[in-house]
Each structure stands twice: as C-alpha cells, then as structure tokens.
Write an enzyme that holds these catalytic residues in place. Sequence first.
Site, PDB file in Angstrom:
ATOM      1  N   HIS A   1      43.616  29.585  34.289  1.00 48.26           N
ATOM      2  CA  HIS A   1      42.982  29.554  33.134  1.00 48.26           C
ATOM      3  C   HIS A   1      43.873  30.921  32.403  1.00 48.26           C
ATOM      4  CE1 HIS A   1      39.893  29.149  29.488  1.00 48.26           C
ATOM      5  NE2 HIS A   1      40.636  30.027  29.254  1.00 48.26           N
TER       6      HIS A   1
ATOM      7  N   GLY B   1      51.749  35.040  41.494  1.00 49.46           N
ATOM      8  CA  GLY B   1      50.816  35.771  41.823  1.00 49.46           C
ATOM      9  C   GLY B   1      49.240  35.146  41.129  1.00 49.46           C
TER      10      GLY B   1
ATOM     11  N   ASP C   1      37.651  42.886  34.323  1.00 54.61           N
ATOM     12  CA  ASP C   1      38.048  42.513  35.614  1.00 54.61           C
ATOM     13  C   ASP C   1      37.109  42.796  36.799  1.00 54.61           C
ATOM     14  OD1 ASP C   1      40.943  41.081  36.953  1.00 54.61           O
ATOM     15  OD2 ASP C   1      39.485  41.766  38.290  1.00 54.61           O
TER      16      ASP C   1
ATOM     17  N   CYS D   1      36.277  25.187  36.018  1.00 50.47           N
ATOM     18  CA  CYS D   1      37.153  26.662  35.772  1.00 50.47           C
ATOM     19  C   CYS D   1      36.198  27.788  35.632  1.00 50.47           C
ATOM     20  CB  CYS D   1      37.884  26.405  34.520  1.00 50.47           C
ATOM     21  SG  CYS D   1      38.919  28.060  33.827  1.00 50.47           S
TER      22      CYS D   1
ATOM     23  N   HIS E   1      45.486  33.908  31.311  1.00 47.98           N
ATOM     24  CA  HIS E   1      44.657  35.037  31.117  1.00 47.98           C
ATOM     25  C   HIS E   1      45.710  36.327  31.065  1.00 47.98           C
ATOM     26  CE1 HIS E   1      44.596  34.332  35.321  1.00 47.98           C
ATOM     27  NE2 HIS E   1      44.781  35.837  35.665  1.00 47.98           N
TER      28      HIS E   1
ATOM     29  N   HIS F   1      40.758  25.942  27.156  1.00 41.32           N
ATOM     30  CA  HIS F   1      41.539  25.932  28.771  1.00 41.32           C
ATOM     31  C   HIS F   1      43.062  25.497  28.512  1.00 41.32           C
ATOM     32  CE1 HIS F   1      41.352  25.651  33.001  1.00 41.32           C
ATOM     33  NE2 HIS F   1      42.193  24.820  32.847  1.00 41.32           N
TER      34      HIS F   1
HETATM   35  P1  5GP Z   1      45.208  36.465  38.584  1.00 42.02           P
HETATM   36  O1  5GP Z   1      45.521  36.766  39.963  1.00 42.02           O
HETATM   37  O2  5GP Z   1      44.874  35.213  38.385  1.00 42.02           O
HETATM   38  O3  5GP Z   1      46.358  36.898  37.585  1.00 42.02           O
HETATM   39  O4  5GP Z   1      44.179  37.019  38.286  1.00 42.02           O
HETATM   40  C1  5GP Z   1      42.836  36.655  38.430  1.00 42.02           C
HETATM   41  C2  5GP Z   1      41.799  38.018  38.100  1.00 42.02           C
HETATM   42  O5  5GP Z   1      40.429  37.513  37.628  1.00 42.02           O
HETATM   43  C3  5GP Z   1      41.570  38.905  39.350  1.00 42.02           C
HETATM   44  O6  5GP Z   1      42.281  40.106  38.986  1.00 42.02           O
HETATM   45  C4  5GP Z   1      40.099  38.728  39.579  1.00 42.02           C
HETATM   46  O7  5GP Z   1      39.687  39.911  39.972  1.00 42.02           O
HETATM   47  C5  5GP Z   1      39.623  38.533  38.474  1.00 42.02           C
HETATM   48  N1  5GP Z   1      38.252  37.460  38.667  1.00 42.02           N
HETATM   49  C6  5GP Z   1      38.352  36.470  39.623  1.00 42.02           C
HETATM   50  N2  5GP Z   1      37.007  35.897  39.524  1.00 42.02           N
HETATM   51  C7  5GP Z   1      36.075  36.677  38.471  1.00 42.02           C
HETATM   52  C8  5GP Z   1      35.129  36.645  37.908  1.00 42.02           C
HETATM   53  O8  5GP Z   1      33.978  35.685  38.378  1.00 42.02           O
HETATM   54  N3  5GP Z   1      34.618  37.736  37.100  1.00 42.02           N
HETATM   55  C9  5GP Z   1      35.475  38.643  36.640  1.00 42.02           C
HETATM   56  N4  5GP Z   1      35.214  39.489  35.780  1.00 42.02           N
HETATM   57  N5  5GP Z   1      36.770  38.509  36.955  1.00 42.02           N
HETATM   58  C10 5GP Z   1      37.218  37.680  38.092  1.00 42.02           C
HETATM   59 ZN    ZN Z   2      39.493  27.360  31.747  1.00 45.94          ZN
END
Ligand code: 5GP
Ligand code: ZN
Length: 118
Positions: A103, A98, A32, A6, A105, A48
């Site tokens: 994990h 989406g 982000d 993860c 968030h 997790h």
């Molecule tokens: P989801 O689409 O799952 O709600 O959002 C995942 C978020 O994680 C996205 O906005 C993406 O930009 C962010 N993200 C993905 N990988 C990383 C990373 O390695 N570091 C950081 N800081 N943000 C990440």
């Molecule tokens: Zn995790």
Amino acid sequence: MHDPNCIFCKIIAGHIPSTRVYEDEEIFAFHDIHPWAPIHFLMVPKVHIPSMAQLLPEHEALLGRMMVLAPKLAFEQGCGPYPEGGFRVVCNTGALGGQEVHHLHIHVMGGPRPWAKG
Ligand code: 5GP
Ligand code: ZN
C-alpha cells in the site's frame, strides 16, 4: 478503494491500532512500528494504491499534497529546521526497491544521528 487483506488499509480503518500523526479525508500518517530513526512516520493515501508503479495522472494532486505535507509534519514531529536539521523521505517500490507492504507509503525519517538504518 480498499483491500481487505492490506495491513495499511486496516490501520487507516482503525482495525489495527497505530499512533496517528495526521489524518484528513485523503491522507493518513502514523508512526512506523520499527523506526529506523528517532523520528520515523509513514504517510499513506487512504485509497489503496499498491505502489508508485500504479500511479496515474489522476493521483497527481494527492501525491503533491503528500509531498507538501511531509515537511510540515516532519517539523511538527521534531525534525530540526533546514538546513542544519531536516529529514529523509523514502518511497520503496517493488521487491528490488525494498517494498514490504504493498500500500503506497512515504517514509519520513529524521532526528539526531546515528540512525538504525538509512
Ligand atoms: P516498506 O519496507 O514496505 O517500505 O516499509 C513498510 C514499513 O511498515 C516498515 O518500516 C514497517 O516497520 C512498517 N510496518 C509494518 N507493519 C506495520 C504495522 O502493523 N504498524 C506500523 N505502525 N508499521 C508497520
Ligand atoms: Zn491498502
């Protein structure tokens, strides 16, 4: 507790660098990497949990703490005061919700509009 595959578990452990906003024994918050808004950070439980779909009664206090912490961190990060300012909280869950990182968030977004998304 932790999933070795993860990306957010790796960020929490410090194995992948991130810009930290907040940390305590249960919660980690970081910017982000692809912000949709001038202020955009993510709040994650250190444990997790893949998504909101896996939440159990034992997680009530943790999620409650995250929700109470969100405005404090948002205002510390520069979101303007309520009601003129404010921020948006988003928790994408599952493919149709989406969610890309599995994990749990909470996105916290704010700052002057227009935003890239949201
Ligand atoms: P989801 O689409 O799952 O709600 O959002 C995942 C978020 O994680 C996205 O906005 C993406 O930009 C962010 N993200 C993905 N990988 C990383 C990373 O390695 N570091 C950081 N800081 N943000 C990440
Ligand atoms: Zn995790």
